[in-house]
Every structure is written in C-alpha cells, then in structure tokens.
Design an enzyme around this catalytic site. Structure first.
Site, PDB file in Angstrom:
ATOM      1  NE  ARG A  77      -2.353   0.900   3.321  1.00 54.09           N
ATOM      2  CZ  ARG A  77      -3.286   1.608   4.815  1.00 54.09           C
ATOM      3  NH1 ARG A  77      -4.254   1.735   4.587  1.00 54.09           N
ATOM      4  NH2 ARG A  77      -2.697   1.664   5.981  1.00 54.09           N
ATOM      5  CE  LYS A 174      -1.288   4.999   7.010  1.00 55.21           C
ATOM      6  NZ  LYS A 174      -2.856   5.073   7.810  1.00 55.21           N
ATOM      7  CD  GLU A 207     -11.426   7.229   4.360  1.00 57.21           C
ATOM      8  OE1 GLU A 207     -10.759   6.491   4.773  1.00 57.21           O
ATOM      9  OE2 GLU A 207     -10.536   8.321   3.817  1.00 57.21           O
TER      10      GLU A 207
END
Length: 322
Positions: A77, A174, A207
């Site tokens: 990721r 991220k 989220e």
C-alpha cells in the site's frame, strides 16, 4: 538572544524529550545512514518537504510476539501511495522490508509499533517536488497501542463529522498531509466521543480520522464503503476475508463493498470501526442514539476475536524478527 552551540543544542534536545518516558525505542534515517536509540536525535531536517508541505507517504504496522503482522500488505500500500505522489526510493519495497526487520531485530521489542515514512526529502522551502536532494526513508519503532475493546469492553461512541471529505485521489493514498484527519480527531475530543465518521456530498459515509467504518446491515450483510472513496485499510480487508467464515457458518448473509448511506447507520444491526491498532471496535452509540441494543454486537465481537487470533497465529502473515 544567545547563539546556541553544539553542546547546548544537544542538552536542550535531550531535556525536551524527557517527557517521552521511554515510548520511542529506535529511529532510523536514510539521510544519516544509521539509527539512534536516543529520542533527542529522532529528528528530520526542517527543510524536508515532509515538514513544511506534508509531502510524503507513510504506514503504521504492529508487531505481536516478535513478528510484524501483515507487513507485505502495508508495504504494497505504501508503494501504491508513493506511486500516486510520484515518490520513489532506492531499493523500493524489498529494501524497506529488509530494513524494517533488521531494525526490529536490533530493537528487540516483541510488542511494538512501527511508523515508516517515505518523504520527498530536504533541499528547499519551496513547494516544487524537484527542489530536494532526494526522497528519504524514516522508520520509528515505538510503544505498541492497546486494542480498543481491551481498554473499553463496553464499546465505542461514534458521531458524524463536519469536516469535508478528501477527494478520491487523496483519500486512497496514505499521505502525510493529515490536516482533515487531525480536525476530525479534534471534533471527537470536543464532542467527547471515541470516533468520528465522514459523510460525503452524496450522503454516503466514508471513514474516520484514522479508521475504517462498516456496518452489519438490516439484512445481515457485512458492508464497507467502496475502495475508490476511502483508504484500503489493511485490517479492514483482512477482516472482510475472515468474515467469509462467519458467512459460511450462517452468522452473516454476505460481505460486500458498496456505498453506505448515512441513514443506514440508524438502522444497522451493528456499526464497526476497524484499524491496525484498534482491531475491530463495536459501536454502541451513534449521534447520541443507541446502536442495536446499545451493547457490543455478536458479529463485532467475533470479528475482533478472529483478527486477534490471526495476528498471533497466522504464520503466512507474520514476518518474524525475534
């Protein structure tokens, strides 16, 4: 105003870190080409674009009983996030993996957390990504957090956030630009709840500040938002995999990723908050209204037990260093 010499600089740094109280075990900097165990020296240059632009990507992993859980998923990721931001680092994922395990073996901490940051690097106070000497890798090994339900077996309180949601490009990477996340956490503290959940302009939940949110719907399905609108949480994805076991046993009717309208939280059998340190959290109150019977639900409890067991026993996902 005095000029601080090298000796005074070190003394001030060390005095300022006394409050850390042993939380930080080891820090690695590719810029320095080595590591330190002194919290006073766990620093990055002011002109690293990570500092003044938030220009970097990161991952946080947990170590349980001398092994990193789901290490490769986290690093893959990070690689995707870096690609979206145009960031590269010599050696890529494999070099970062080897460095993490090497540092953990040195730190000798069987229970800990790891923060890995790939920054744009130092070199200027500008905004251009070309005004640096090159990307840098920073790794911090620090005290592990405790799963939420171990600390709060009564469950969590959740509230709708007022902070505008990130566009897809930034929600799915991220990055170290976490100002919206910081403001969501500030909301939670203001409202005295455990977590906030975002709602987009279409009325769909997104989220939390650092967490994924899902529901067990009225029909008994485990539902998460689509991955083009939220960060693909490594724990959420693992929970979705393991939930197939609950489906086979008849506890749920399926697992699906689809848009979740905010009003579905009012009728859901259960609301779940999921994260690397948290594991699976059962929400018992949303916007001051009880969820279900106001107690942690059976699906949340079962999934929390499954992920805890997985972290301790799944040899395929445990990268051992001790």
């Amino acid at each position: 105003m005095k000029v601080i010499d090298t000796r005074q600089f070190i003394e001030v740094l060390q005095a300022s870190r006394s409050a850390v109280d042993g939380s930080y075990y080891l820090f690695y900097s590719s810029l320095l080409g080595g590591y330190t165990t002194d919290p006073a020296f766990m620093v990055v240059p002011f002109d690293d674009h990570l500092v003044h632009r938030g220009d970097g990507v990161f991952e946080t992993m947990k170590c349980v009983d001398g092994a990193v859980y789901n290490l490769d998923a986290h690093l893959q990721r990070m690689q995707r996030s870096a690609y979206q931001m145009g960031l590269t680092h010599p050696g890529g994922v494999q070099a970062a993996r080897e460095k993490i395990l090497e540092l953990l073996a040195i730190a000798k901490q069987p229970q800990c957390s790891i923060r890995v940051i790939l920054s744009r690097g130092p070199g200027s106070m500008g905004v251009s990504p070309t005004e640096t000497i090159g990307s840098q890798l920073y790794i911090l090994i620090y005290r592990a957090g405790q799963p939420f339900m171990e600390k709060h077996p009564e469950g969590a309180k959740l509230r709708k956030s007022t902070i505008p949601q990130k566009p897809s490009m930034f929600a799915t990477a991220k990055t170290c630009n976490y100002l919206p996340n910081v403001l969501m956490r500030a909301e939670a503290e203001t409202w005295q709840v455990d977590f906030m959940v975002g709602v987009d302009t279409q009325g769909h939940i997104t989220e939390g500040a650092t967490e994924n949110v899902g529901i067990v719907s009225k029909s008994g399905r485990l539902v998460f938002p689509p991955l083009d609108s939220v960060l693909a949480g490594t724990t959420m994805l693992r929970v979705a995999e393991m939930a197939r076991q609950l489906e086979a046993e008849g506890h749920i009717t399926g697992v699906i990723f689809r848009p979740i309208r905010e009003e579905e939280l009012d009728t859901a059998r259960e609301i779940l908050v999921i994260g690397t340190t948290l594991n699976v959290v059962s929400v018992v109150e949303y916007n001051n209204r009880p969820v279900g019977d106001g107690k942690p639900g059976p699906i949340g409890r079962m999934l929390d037990a499954l992920i805890l067991e997985d972290t301790k026993t799944n040899s395929a996902l445990r990268a051992c260093y001790l």
